[in-house]
Structures are given as structure tokens and as C-alpha cells.
Design a protein around this motif. Sequence first.
Motif, PDB file in Angstrom:
ATOM      1  N   ALA A  19       0.878  -1.265   0.107  1.00 16.03           N
ATOM      2  CA  ALA A  19       0.132  -0.052   0.015  1.00 16.03           C
ATOM      3  C   ALA A  19       0.859   1.392   0.087  1.00 16.03           C
ATOM      4  N   ALA A  20       2.028   1.065   0.717  1.00 21.21           N
ATOM      5  CA  ALA A  20       2.905   2.250   0.791  1.00 21.21           C
ATOM      6  C   ALA A  20       3.322   2.564  -0.489  1.00 21.21           C
ATOM      7  N   ALA A  23       0.724   3.939  -2.999  1.00 22.00           N
ATOM      8  CA  ALA A  23       0.085   5.304  -2.421  1.00 22.00           C
ATOM      9  C   ALA A  23       0.789   6.408  -3.457  1.00 22.00           C
ATOM     10  N   ARG A  24       1.918   5.989  -3.912  1.00 20.58           N
ATOM     11  CA  ARG A  24       2.519   7.011  -4.796  1.00 20.58           C
ATOM     12  C   ARG A  24       1.600   7.157  -6.080  1.00 20.58           C
ATOM     13  N   ARG A  27      -5.213   6.827  -4.590  1.00 13.70           N
ATOM     14  CA  ARG A  27      -5.863   6.954  -3.308  1.00 13.70           C
ATOM     15  C   ARG A  27      -5.936   5.338  -2.830  1.00 13.70           C
ATOM     16  N   VAL A  28      -5.000   5.112  -1.684  1.00 20.15           N
ATOM     17  CA  VAL A  28      -5.327   3.717  -1.276  1.00 20.15           C
ATOM     18  C   VAL A  28      -6.205   3.585   0.076  1.00 20.15           C
ATOM     19  N   VAL A 160       1.188   5.589   4.006  1.00 22.66           N
ATOM     20  CA  VAL A 160      -0.131   5.524   3.412  1.00 22.66           C
ATOM     21  C   VAL A 160      -0.728   6.719   3.926  1.00 22.66           C
ATOM     22  N   ARG A 161      -1.058   6.846   5.265  1.00 26.76           N
ATOM     23  CA  ARG A 161      -1.908   8.038   5.786  1.00 26.76           C
ATOM     24  C   ARG A 161      -1.304   9.212   5.176  1.00 26.76           C
ATOM     25  N   THR A 163      -0.226  10.247   2.724  1.00 32.28           N
ATOM     26  CA  THR A 163      -0.347  10.634   1.346  1.00 32.28           C
ATOM     27  C   THR A 163      -1.756  10.670   1.149  1.00 32.28           C
ATOM     28  N   GLY A 165      -4.195   8.653   2.314  1.00 37.91           N
ATOM     29  CA  GLY A 165      -4.810   7.199   2.106  1.00 37.91           C
ATOM     30  C   GLY A 165      -5.252   7.071   3.400  1.00 37.91           C
ATOM     31  N   GLU A 349       4.053  -2.696  -7.127  1.00 40.67           N
ATOM     32  CA  GLU A 349       3.854  -1.681  -7.652  1.00 40.67           C
ATOM     33  C   GLU A 349       3.907  -1.611  -9.243  1.00 40.67           C
TER      34      GLU A 349
END
Length: 386
Positions: A19-20, A23-24, A27-28, A160-161, A163, A165, A349
Amino acid sequence: MATADFVVIGGGVAGLSAAARLARHGRVVVLEAEDALGYHSSGRSVSFSHYGIGDETVRALTSHSRAFFEAQPEGFCPTPVAWIAPTLYVATEEMLPTLETLHARMAPFTAAIEWVGPAAMTDLCPILRTGPGAIVRGVLDRSGLKLDADALVQSFARVVRGTGGQVLTGQRIAAIERRGADWLARAEKGEEWTAPVLVNAAGAWADRIAALAGVAPLGLQPMRRTIIVVDPPAGADVSGWPFVLTAARDFYFLPEAGQLLASPVDEVLDDPCDAQPEEYDIALAAHQLEHYTTLAVTRIAHRWAGLRSFVADRVPTAGFAPDAPGFFWLAGQGGYGFQTAPAMAEIVETLITGGAWPAALAAEDITPEKIRPERLAAGMESVSAG
Ligand SMILES: Cc1cc2nc3c(=O)[nH]c(=O)nc-3n(C[C@H](O)[C@H](O)[C@H](O)COP(=O)(O)OP(=O)(O)OC[C@H]3O[C@@H](n4cnc5c(N)ncnc54)[C@H](O)[C@@H]3O)c2cc1C
């Protein structure tokens, strides 16, 4: 109903590290059934990175992941997520051929390995039972890495948060269906999320998540492993002791927070569950500790069990399901989910965003074909037949 670019099911190290990276690109939303992240396998790991486990692909994934642990990205975590800790593979006379094979397989991945005899081994770890009838030889790898499991899990979640997400706990997904070009995931509590890409990183439950979506299973096999925690000898400073594993893979122990963790290296097939240690495996761990060391186990301070989930070839799987567009597998991390997480997250990714296969992965002979679910078609038959 909330919409996202990527919905990730599973708040363990696999789901969060992937997820990290995702997140680039959009939206995750990470959905975790339990009230805490890393409650299952990721919270029960001894979280070491070493080359004594898995096949060539797993070793290459481990090697590729080291750069992340050794030079963690700026601002990732306020404390180090990894530190050098030696790994010592030990053998009795009967285990020597196995140790030779292990040495040959590890040598291409680490320059820091050497053969050691009884005196060097007891210098490193004075309680080892060495000599005739006991441990006679060892292979020491000074490049082992102890990983901070909780720091990794929490730091990936923070990325994640950071960004925009979301990482949501207490959201057990109970239904999955197609909604146009999207997947819709519905939690037991009734909340719904949709995204064109759904990442199945549900650990031991990954085949069950697939079943909810009508996707063919991988044939995951969750295997229970037991850990006991014991006091070290009175007055001993164990902080510099190595992670000690037998070449026969019937025992390991390592220092942690001033105590010793020990395992009989059990692999007992289980259902996806909140794994609990069995009395037999606890007793076996204590027995092996007394067998391979001079320690007398007078008290077991703590014990736990966790699941290590494998597919037929024991290589972690990442890739879109051949039978369901947008349904992405990230499963079967077995006993190496931490030490391979950075490489696997990069693979996720790349495969999801359609990026060029990283040259560094290709150079280590890691190809999409070795990782994708398609490779398991034959293996799945043999698992179900056996
Ligand atoms: C005793 C032991 C020692 C280990 N030692 C090492 C080691 O030294 N080095 C190493 O690299 N690895 C080690 N491992 C392996 C490593 O811990 C695992 O490979 C890794 O934690 C797997 O991560 P995961 O995210 O796939 O699974 P998990 O951490 O289990 O995460 C999956 C998550 O999915 C969630 N989930 C399931 N169903 C749903 C649903 N319906 N809705 C929402 N969420 C759901 C679960 O609650 C769970 O939190 C060890 C494991 C054990 C048990």
C-alpha cells in the motif's frame, strides 16, 4: 460507499508495504479485520532477514530488500528498522552434508560467511552444546539483519496515511462483487469501498478472500509455528548472541529484549485462525533447547504461535488473477514475509501500474514469471492431489 484507486485487504506487513508503494500512484484504502494492525502473522514473527531459508528466488528477494532496511527512506521511522545481528547455522556430525549444501546456496548472496568450529561458536554463544555427539561445526553469517516488525508495520501505515490514504482497522470484509469495471468490498459492519484494483493481502485468509470474489484459489497452506520465551542464564548478557539455527531445521533460538526466543521449527498444517500454541510443540521447543544448549529450562515466560502460509513452490505470489481483471494476489509469504517485503512491494507497484520491470530485479534473476499466480497451475493440482 467510498471510492479509491486501490483497495488493499489485509493490514499485515505484505498489505501495508505494498500500500505504501501504491500510495505514490493514487488513493489507497487498507482494510484490516482486526482492531490492530499486524495482529496475525506479522505480529508473531521473529522478523529476521537471513539467507538460510527459501530457494534461490526467495534469497534474491531477500537480497534485493536489504537496501531498504539498511538505508530506510528519510522520515520513514524515527528509530532504525533493522540492525546487523549474526546468524549461526550449526550441525551435528549427521547434519554436516546439509550444512555444506546450505553454505553453497548462501555463499553467492553474502560475502560475510565463514566456517566456524566449536571454540568460535561457544565464544559467540557460550550455552551451545558442542563436541562429539553434539554440535561440531557451524557456518557464521555476520550479515544477518534483525528487523523491528512493529516499527515496519506502523511506518508503512504512516506512509499510506501521509499521502491521504486510509488504513482502517476493525473492517472485516465479508462480501466482494463486481460493480461495472470496479471491485466492491463490503465489510461485516456494512461499509463499502470500490476500486478498479483490489489487492488480496489477507495472509492465511487469502484463498477465502478469493472465494468471496469468485476467484480460483492458489492452494495456500497455512502452517503453524511455535515460539517460547525463556530466561537466559543468570547474569548473561545475550544481546550479542547470534540467531542460531540447526542445519536439520529442527530448532532455532535467538536473543530478544534480554530473553531467549526458541522454536522447534514446527510446520503444522492449520486452518486460517487465531493460531494458538499446542502443548506438544511448547514441550518440544523446551526439549530442543536443552538438547542443543546447556541451558536448563525452568520456566517458560511466554509462548505463542503464528501461521506461515505457503503455496506449492513456497515462493511468494504477486500478480493479477488470470481469471478476474483487477483482482491482484499478494500471498504466500511463508516464513519470509518481512525479509522480502520491500522487494515484493516494488513488484506489486510495477505489475499494477504497468511500469518497466526493474533492472535490479532482473539482474538478480527475479522475473514476473517466477512470482505470478499463473505458475501455480500445475502446483495447485499436486497440492490438491497430495
Ligand atoms: C513464528 C514465526 C516466525 C517468523 N519469522 C520470520 C522471520 O524471521 N523473517 C521473516 O521475514 N518472516 C518471518 N515470519 C513470516 C512472516 O511473519 C509472514 O510471512 C508475514 O507476517 C506475512 O504477512 P502478511 O501481511 O501476508 O500476513 P498477516 O500479517 O497475517 O496479515 C494478513 C491480514 O489480513 C487480515 N484479514 C484476513 N481476512 C480479512 C478480511 N476478511 N478482511 C480484512 N482483513 C482480513 C488479517 O486479519 C491479517 O491481519 C515468521 C512467522 C511466524 C509465525
